[in-house]
Design an enzyme around this catalytic site. Sequence first.
Site, PDB file in Angstrom:
ATOM      1  N   SER A  20      30.533  21.319  14.067  1.00  0.00           N
ATOM      2  CA  SER A  20      29.733  20.390  14.865  1.00  0.00           C
ATOM      3  C   SER A  20      28.374  20.153  14.224  1.00  0.00           C
ATOM      4  O   SER A  20      27.824  21.038  13.545  1.00  0.00           O
ATOM      5  CB  SER A  20      29.523  21.006  16.249  1.00  0.00           C
ATOM      6  OG  SER A  20      28.547  20.283  16.963  1.00  0.00           O
ATOM      7  N   LYS A  36      29.704  27.978  15.956  1.00  0.00           N
ATOM      8  CA  LYS A  36      30.287  27.151  14.887  1.00  0.00           C
ATOM      9  C   LYS A  36      29.761  27.622  13.521  1.00  0.00           C
ATOM     10  O   LYS A  36      30.512  27.718  12.548  1.00  0.00           O
ATOM     11  CB  LYS A  36      29.944  25.674  15.113  1.00  0.00           C
ATOM     12  CG  LYS A  36      30.543  25.088  16.390  1.00  0.00           C
ATOM     13  CD  LYS A  36      32.048  24.959  16.289  1.00  0.00           C
ATOM     14  CE  LYS A  36      32.677  24.437  17.545  1.00  0.00           C
ATOM     15  NZ  LYS A  36      34.132  24.401  17.501  1.00  0.00           N
ATOM     16  N   TYR A  44      26.373  27.635  21.475  1.00  0.00           N
ATOM     17  CA  TYR A  44      27.541  26.851  21.035  1.00  0.00           C
ATOM     18  C   TYR A  44      27.443  26.554  19.539  1.00  0.00           C
ATOM     19  O   TYR A  44      28.374  26.833  18.765  1.00  0.00           O
ATOM     20  CB  TYR A  44      27.618  25.539  21.839  1.00  0.00           C
ATOM     21  CG  TYR A  44      28.501  24.496  21.218  1.00  0.00           C
ATOM     22  CD1 TYR A  44      29.875  24.656  21.180  1.00  0.00           C
ATOM     23  CD2 TYR A  44      27.949  23.351  20.632  1.00  0.00           C
ATOM     24  CE1 TYR A  44      30.685  23.711  20.577  1.00  0.00           C
ATOM     25  CE2 TYR A  44      28.749  22.395  20.039  1.00  0.00           C
ATOM     26  CZ  TYR A  44      30.111  22.576  20.007  1.00  0.00           C
ATOM     27  OH  TYR A  44      30.914  21.645  19.412  1.00  0.00           O
TER      28      TYR A  44
HETATM   29  C1  UD1 Z   1      26.369  16.858  22.455  1.00  0.00           C
HETATM   30  C2  UD1 Z   1      26.169  18.353  22.519  1.00  0.00           C
HETATM   31  C3  UD1 Z   1      26.060  18.877  21.122  1.00  0.00           C
HETATM   32  C4  UD1 Z   1      27.277  18.466  20.310  1.00  0.00           C
HETATM   33  C5  UD1 Z   1      27.382  16.954  20.330  1.00  0.00           C
HETATM   34  C6  UD1 Z   1      28.571  16.472  19.568  1.00  0.00           C
HETATM   35  C7  UD1 Z   1      25.025  18.896  24.575  1.00  0.00           C
HETATM   36  C8  UD1 Z   1      23.706  19.156  25.220  1.00  0.00           C
HETATM   37  N1  UD1 Z   1      24.969  18.604  23.271  1.00  0.00           N
HETATM   38  O1  UD1 Z   1      25.267  16.254  21.826  1.00  0.00           O
HETATM   39  O2  UD1 Z   1      25.956  20.276  21.147  1.00  0.00           O
HETATM   40  O3  UD1 Z   1      27.129  18.884  18.982  1.00  0.00           O
HETATM   41  O4  UD1 Z   1      27.491  16.531  21.673  1.00  0.00           O
HETATM   42  O5  UD1 Z   1      29.733  16.889  20.211  1.00  0.00           O
HETATM   43  O6  UD1 Z   1      26.066  18.985  25.204  1.00  0.00           O
HETATM   44  N2  UD1 Z   1      22.281  11.339  27.880  1.00  0.00           N
HETATM   45  C9  UD1 Z   1      21.732  10.763  28.989  1.00  0.00           C
HETATM   46  N3  UD1 Z   1      22.329  10.983  30.206  1.00  0.00           N
HETATM   47  C10 UD1 Z   1      23.450  11.747  30.354  1.00  0.00           C
HETATM   48  C11 UD1 Z   1      24.016  12.343  29.203  1.00  0.00           C
HETATM   49  C12 UD1 Z   1      23.406  12.121  27.982  1.00  0.00           C
HETATM   50  O7  UD1 Z   1      20.717  10.067  28.910  1.00  0.00           O
HETATM   51  O8  UD1 Z   1      23.918  11.924  31.493  1.00  0.00           O
HETATM   52  C13 UD1 Z   1      21.662  11.092  26.569  1.00  0.00           C
HETATM   53  C14 UD1 Z   1      21.186  12.331  25.829  1.00  0.00           C
HETATM   54  O9  UD1 Z   1      19.865  12.648  26.157  1.00  0.00           O
HETATM   55  C15 UD1 Z   1      21.359  11.886  24.363  1.00  0.00           C
HETATM   56  C16 UD1 Z   1      22.568  10.953  24.408  1.00  0.00           C
HETATM   57  O10 UD1 Z   1      22.671  10.523  25.754  1.00  0.00           O
HETATM   58  O11 UD1 Z   1      20.247  11.127  23.936  1.00  0.00           O
HETATM   59  C17 UD1 Z   1      23.873  11.635  24.011  1.00  0.00           C
HETATM   60  O12 UD1 Z   1      24.024  12.815  24.771  1.00  0.00           O
HETATM   61  P1  UD1 Z   1      25.361  13.685  24.769  1.00  0.00           P
HETATM   62  O13 UD1 Z   1      26.530  12.789  24.924  1.00  0.00           O
HETATM   63  O14 UD1 Z   1      25.187  14.787  25.773  1.00  0.00           O
HETATM   64  O15 UD1 Z   1      25.454  14.253  23.307  1.00  0.00           O
HETATM   65  P2  UD1 Z   1      24.397  15.138  22.482  1.00  0.00           P
HETATM   66  O16 UD1 Z   1      23.418  15.746  23.373  1.00  0.00           O
HETATM   67  O17 UD1 Z   1      23.899  14.306  21.367  1.00  0.00           O
END
Ligand code: UD1
Length: 324
Positions: A115, A143, A139
């Site tokens: 990851s 990895k 997590y």
């Molecule tokens: C997530 C994982 C990370 C993993 C990556 C790839 C978490 C915290 N991080 O990354 O460990 O390596 O996926 O599988 O789980 N967002 C919102 N609202 C929401 C959800 C997300 O605004 O309800 C935003 C987040 O702040 C971010 C973006 O959307 O800017 C993507 O978020 P997310 O899909 O959770 O992925 P990552 O945090 O990048």
Amino acid sequence: MKVLVTGGAGYIGSHVVLELLDQGFDVSVLDDLSMGARENVDERAEFFLGSILNPEDNAKALEGVDAVIHMAAFKAAGESVENPEKYEKNNVGGTLTLLGSMLDHGIHRFVFSSSAAVYGDPQYLPVDEKHPVVPINPYGQTKLDIEGKLENSYSDRGIRFASLRYFNAAGYDILGRVRIPEAAPNNLLPIVMEAANGTRASLDVFGNDYETRDGTGVRDYIHVTDLAKAHILAVERLEKSSSFTINLGSEKGYSVQEVLDTARTVTGMPILANITGRRPGDPPKLVASSQKAKELLGWSTKHSDLESLISSMWEIYKPAEATF
Ligand code: UD1
């Protein structure tokens, strides 16, 4: 050639299984169904219900197998902070048990789901494989720990591995063959889909004051079928070459706001979003360099533009059409 996919009933795993079958491989799946859905495993694959933590389950599933794609793992970064033992036991302990079973069976080709979480906060962009690895949650640490063990002790014992560092996997099979969406998703795109189809009333946008083009977080979303194709290329490459570690991303960054705008257009739904505070540990921007994957594997992405990602998801998430 026969490939075992552990976690083959999961979101990414079920897509990797389809891609292998479509390309003529024989496929076994080992999954404990703690997260995945049996219905998402194509019927052409042989399914074993069991756990990588159990050597007897591994032995059954490894029968006649030439290579293993190991995707059985927990992946919620937030949960890993609250319950690191669960991640240590399953992600690290389970992988070591599986590797031991592989050695017992004389199987030496191993593709590992790693990851972008191994990098932690990006120190420069785009993030290439030379970027320092400093995970910021358990997590990501699990990895990195496995990558280290593969490099050291298991290489010495003859395992040839490909470590695939995924960025943000999204999208669904273009032919609609993976029907059951993830339960209780943590990631942005499935959450947006749930807000579009009414499963949830709204979603939270974690901050709009980042130094990005519209203030919301930017990520590198990669279509799960593009991701799956890289696994097949990795298995094939390991037949004749040494171990390697590569990023898998689209090299494009999309903001949360752009995701919302595109999702509203594609679905025709209003998708209510509330701006809330930043989520701890979130970097403003994370985008991959995937040059190494392109050079080493001849890999390229086909479905990872935002509209294709979201349309393929909406096919699965949209409410069933009313019949009269
Ligand atoms: C997530 C994982 C990370 C993993 C990556 C790839 C978490 C915290 N991080 O990354 O460990 O390596 O996926 O599988 O789980 N967002 C919102 N609202 C929401 C959800 C997300 O605004 O309800 C935003 C987040 O702040 C971010 C973006 O959307 O800017 C993507 O978020 P997310 O899909 O959770 O992925 P990552 O945090 O990048």
